[in-house]
Write a protein that holds these residues in place. Structure first.
Motif, PDB file in Angstrom:
ATOM      1  N   ASP A   1       0.857  -1.186   0.000  1.00 59.50           N
ATOM      2  CA  ASP A   1       0.000   0.000   0.000  1.00 59.50           C
ATOM      3  C   ASP A   1       0.895   1.238   0.000  1.00 59.50           C
ATOM      4  OD1 ASP A   1      -2.290   1.561   0.117  1.00 59.50           O
ATOM      5  OD2 ASP A   1      -2.907   0.924   2.119  1.00 59.50           O
ATOM      6  N   THR A   2       0.291   2.409   0.092  1.00 59.26           N
ATOM      7  CA  THR A   2       1.047   3.650   0.276  1.00 59.26           C
ATOM      8  C   THR A   2       1.951   3.519   1.501  1.00 59.26           C
ATOM      9  OG1 THR A   2      -0.763   4.933  -0.685  1.00 59.26           O
ATOM     10  CG2 THR A   2       0.822   6.127   0.666  1.00 59.26           C
ATOM     11  N   GLY A   3       3.162   4.054   1.418  1.00 59.03           N
ATOM     12  CA  GLY A   3       4.106   3.895   2.520  1.00 59.03           C
ATOM     13  C   GLY A   3       3.818   4.750   3.735  1.00 59.03           C
ATOM     14  N   GLN A   4       3.400   6.014   3.514  1.00 60.61           N
ATOM     15  CA  GLN A   4       3.154   6.929   4.628  1.00 60.61           C
ATOM     16  C   GLN A   4       1.707   6.855   5.094  1.00 60.61           C
ATOM     17  OE1 GLN A   4       3.587   7.895   1.501  1.00 60.61           O
ATOM     18  NE2 GLN A   4       2.037   9.405   0.972  1.00 60.61           N
ATOM     19  N   GLN A   5       1.485   7.304   6.315  1.00 59.72           N
ATOM     20  CA  GLN A   5       0.123   7.277   6.862  1.00 59.72           C
ATOM     21  C   GLN A   5      -0.726   8.438   6.362  1.00 59.72           C
ATOM     22  OE1 GLN A   5       2.908   6.675   8.612  1.00 59.72           O
ATOM     23  NE2 GLN A   5       2.609   4.894   9.925  1.00 59.72           N
ATOM     24  N   PHE A   6      -0.108   9.604   6.126  1.00 57.21           N
ATOM     25  CA  PHE A   6      -0.865  10.773   5.679  1.00 57.21           C
ATOM     26  C   PHE A   6      -0.066  11.568   4.651  1.00 57.21           C
ATOM     27  CE2 PHE A   6      -2.385   9.744   9.929  1.00 57.21           C
ATOM     28  CZ  PHE A   6      -3.747   9.602   9.681  1.00 57.21           C
ATOM     29  N   THR A   7      -0.790  12.261   3.769  1.00 53.64           N
ATOM     30  CA  THR A   7      -0.178  13.089   2.736  1.00 53.64           C
ATOM     31  C   THR A   7      -0.764  14.490   2.805  1.00 53.64           C
ATOM     32  OG1 THR A   7      -0.062  11.116   1.327  1.00 53.64           O
ATOM     33  CG2 THR A   7       0.341  13.247   0.276  1.00 53.64           C
ATOM     34  N   ASN A   8       0.105  15.496   2.694  1.00 47.55           N
ATOM     35  CA  ASN A   8      -0.297  16.894   2.796  1.00 47.55           C
ATOM     36  C   ASN A   8       0.069  17.591   1.490  1.00 47.55           C
ATOM     37  OD1 ASN A   8      -1.082  19.386   3.914  1.00 47.55           O
ATOM     38  ND2 ASN A   8       0.948  19.748   4.795  1.00 47.55           N
ATOM     39  N   SER A   9      -0.914  18.141   0.787  1.00 52.41           N
ATOM     40  CA  SER A   9      -0.653  18.746  -0.524  1.00 52.41           C
ATOM     41  C   SER A   9      -0.252  20.209  -0.398  1.00 52.41           C
ATOM     42  CB  SER A   9      -1.894  18.632  -1.408  1.00 52.41           C
ATOM     43  OG  SER A   9      -2.848  19.632  -1.076  1.00 52.41           O
ATOM     44  N   ARG A  10       0.264  20.770  -1.481  1.00 52.48           N
ATOM     45  CA  ARG A  10       0.667  22.173  -1.499  1.00 52.48           C
ATOM     46  C   ARG A  10      -0.537  23.098  -1.378  1.00 52.48           C
ATOM     47  NH1 ARG A  10       5.623  23.858  -3.049  1.00 52.48           N
ATOM     48  NH2 ARG A  10       4.847  25.515  -4.433  1.00 52.48           N
ATOM     49  N   GLY A  11      -1.713  22.570  -1.641  1.00 57.84           N
ATOM     50  CA  GLY A  11      -2.929  23.352  -1.444  1.00 57.84           C
ATOM     51  C   GLY A  11      -3.482  23.223  -0.034  1.00 57.84           C
ATOM     52  N   GLY A  12      -2.804  22.454   0.822  1.00 55.60           N
ATOM     53  CA  GLY A  12      -3.245  22.297   2.201  1.00 55.60           C
ATOM     54  C   GLY A  12      -4.315  21.232   2.393  1.00 55.60           C
TER      55      GLY A  12
ATOM     56  N   VAL B   1      -5.287  17.435   3.140  1.00 52.37           N
ATOM     57  CA  VAL B   1      -4.683  16.271   3.790  1.00 52.37           C
ATOM     58  C   VAL B   1      -5.459  15.017   3.423  1.00 52.37           C
ATOM     59  CG1 VAL B   1      -4.090  15.189   5.993  1.00 52.37           C
ATOM     60  CG2 VAL B   1      -3.836  17.666   5.711  1.00 52.37           C
ATOM     61  N   THR B   2      -4.737  13.992   2.990  1.00 56.56           N
ATOM     62  CA  THR B   2      -5.368  12.723   2.666  1.00 56.56           C
ATOM     63  C   THR B   2      -4.769  11.600   3.504  1.00 56.56           C
ATOM     64  OG1 THR B   2      -3.782  12.342   0.866  1.00 56.56           O
ATOM     65  CG2 THR B   2      -5.886  13.366   0.277  1.00 56.56           C
ATOM     66  N   GLU B   3      -5.566  10.599   3.745  1.00 51.74           N
ATOM     67  CA  GLU B   3      -5.091   9.371   4.371  1.00 51.74           C
ATOM     68  C   GLU B   3      -4.207   8.651   3.369  1.00 51.74           C
ATOM     69  OE1 GLU B   3      -7.194   5.569   6.632  1.00 51.74           O
ATOM     70  OE2 GLU B   3      -8.228   6.546   4.950  1.00 51.74           O
TER      71      GLU B   3
END
Length: 320
Positions: free
Chosen positions: A105-116, A118-120
């Motif tokens: 699966d995706t390696g990290q728990q959360f992702t934060n975009s340049r637009g602010g 946040v995704t799981e």
């Protein structure tokens, strides 16, 4: 590379003070629980149309010790700030991690975009975070995944600063995670605090003290004194710490010069030394094309402590 041995998650690449609360016997968890911390909007894996994980998600039966900040490197510092873009980034990361890295699966728990936005990241991360007692094991910090919760920040921050929207959402997300788990701001780290990598970029890494302070304000507590960190050395560097590293490597039997210049031979010597001690050669590669092999950082320095010396003494000397 298997998830258990990997390190880089890349996709291509006015409250009480610490002392006062401690005197009351409440501990950090008590302080964090007492603070009014906003719950950020986090878009779940189903909302960005994630693929199912290809294997069982491991849930650690304990809270994470560290919150770890990363940068994605690719697709660079895009001007696109839409929610749709954030969802696409999440899908691209998952596809790379599953199809190229071979992870479940995706390696990290959360992702934060340049637009602010946040995704799981990894499935179940949001659900388990809300419980506040366990955490989903990710694949983003080599040899420390059972104790770390990772946040990918879209972009490359080696020379450029993060945009305000990303910074504000990072503060809010980290504060919420710290609140849920009772994690002190001092335990907010960068990827390079664990592995020999540029991540999360020198500019963002240098703002981590500011991040800890901002999170402490949200939680209503002061932040402990900053401890010295290990310097990151890489090809092209020169000076006192490079010379110190070369002499320590030579004392360990490595075939490197002692000229204070981090050239190709020093890079090769560091890579060989790291491999000899079981550190992955591509553990911190930011992209499929970017090679951080031979970087000398936080996982290599402790192995260079001379006989009779100590980790703390060497770190203090390098920071002087």
């Amino acid at each position: 590379m298997t998830e258990s041995g990997m390190g880089r998650r890349s996709f291509f690449k006015g409250g009480l003070t610490v002392t006062a609360v401690g005197a009351l016997g409440l501990g950090w968890a008590g302080r964090a629980a007492a603070a009014a911390v906003p719950t950020p909007r986090i878009y779940s894996t189903s909302e960005w149309n994630a693929r199912p994980a290809s294997g069982a998600i491991t849930v650690e039966n304990h809270k994470p010790t560290y919150i770890v900040v990363h940068h994605t490197v690719d697709p660079g510092n895009s001007s696109e700030t839409s929610l749709e873009h954030a969802f696409k980034i999440s899908r691209d990361i998952q596809n790379f991690h599953m199809d190229t890295r071979g992870w479940i699966d995706t390696g990290q728990q959360f992702t934060n975009s340049r637009g602010g936005h946040v995704t799981e990241g990894r499935h179940r991360s949001l659900e388990i975070l809300r419980g506040g007692k366990q955490h989903v094991q990710g694949a983003n910090v080599g040899n420390h995944n059972s104790e770390c919760l990772g946040i990918e920040n879209e972009g490359l921050y080696s020379k450029e600063d993060v945009p305000p929207a990303l910074w504000n959402s990072l503060v809010n997300l980290v504060a919420y995670i710290a609140h849920q788990y009772g994690i002190a701001p001092a335990m907010i780290k960068g990827h390079r605090d664990f592995n020999s990598t540029e991540c999360p970029g020198t500019v963002l890494y240098n703002r981590l003290p500011e991040l800890r302070t901002a999170v402490g304000k949200v939680l209503g507590s002061a932040v402990e004194r900053e401890e010295p960190t290990w310097p990151l050395l890489k090809p092209g560097d020169s000076g006192r710490n490079v010379l110190r590293a070369q002499r320590l490597l030579r004392a360990k039997g490595a075939d490197v010069p002692a000229d204070g210049v981090f050239g190709a031979s020093t890079k090769d010597g560091v890579a060989a030394f790291a491999a000899q001690h079981g550190l992955s050669r591509d553990i911190c590669a930011a992209t499929a094309a970017t090679d951080e092999t031979g970087f000398l950082g936080s996982d290599v320095w402790p192995l260079l402590v001379p006989p009779g010396g100590s980790v703390s003494a060497l770190r203090a000397d390098l920071s002087a």
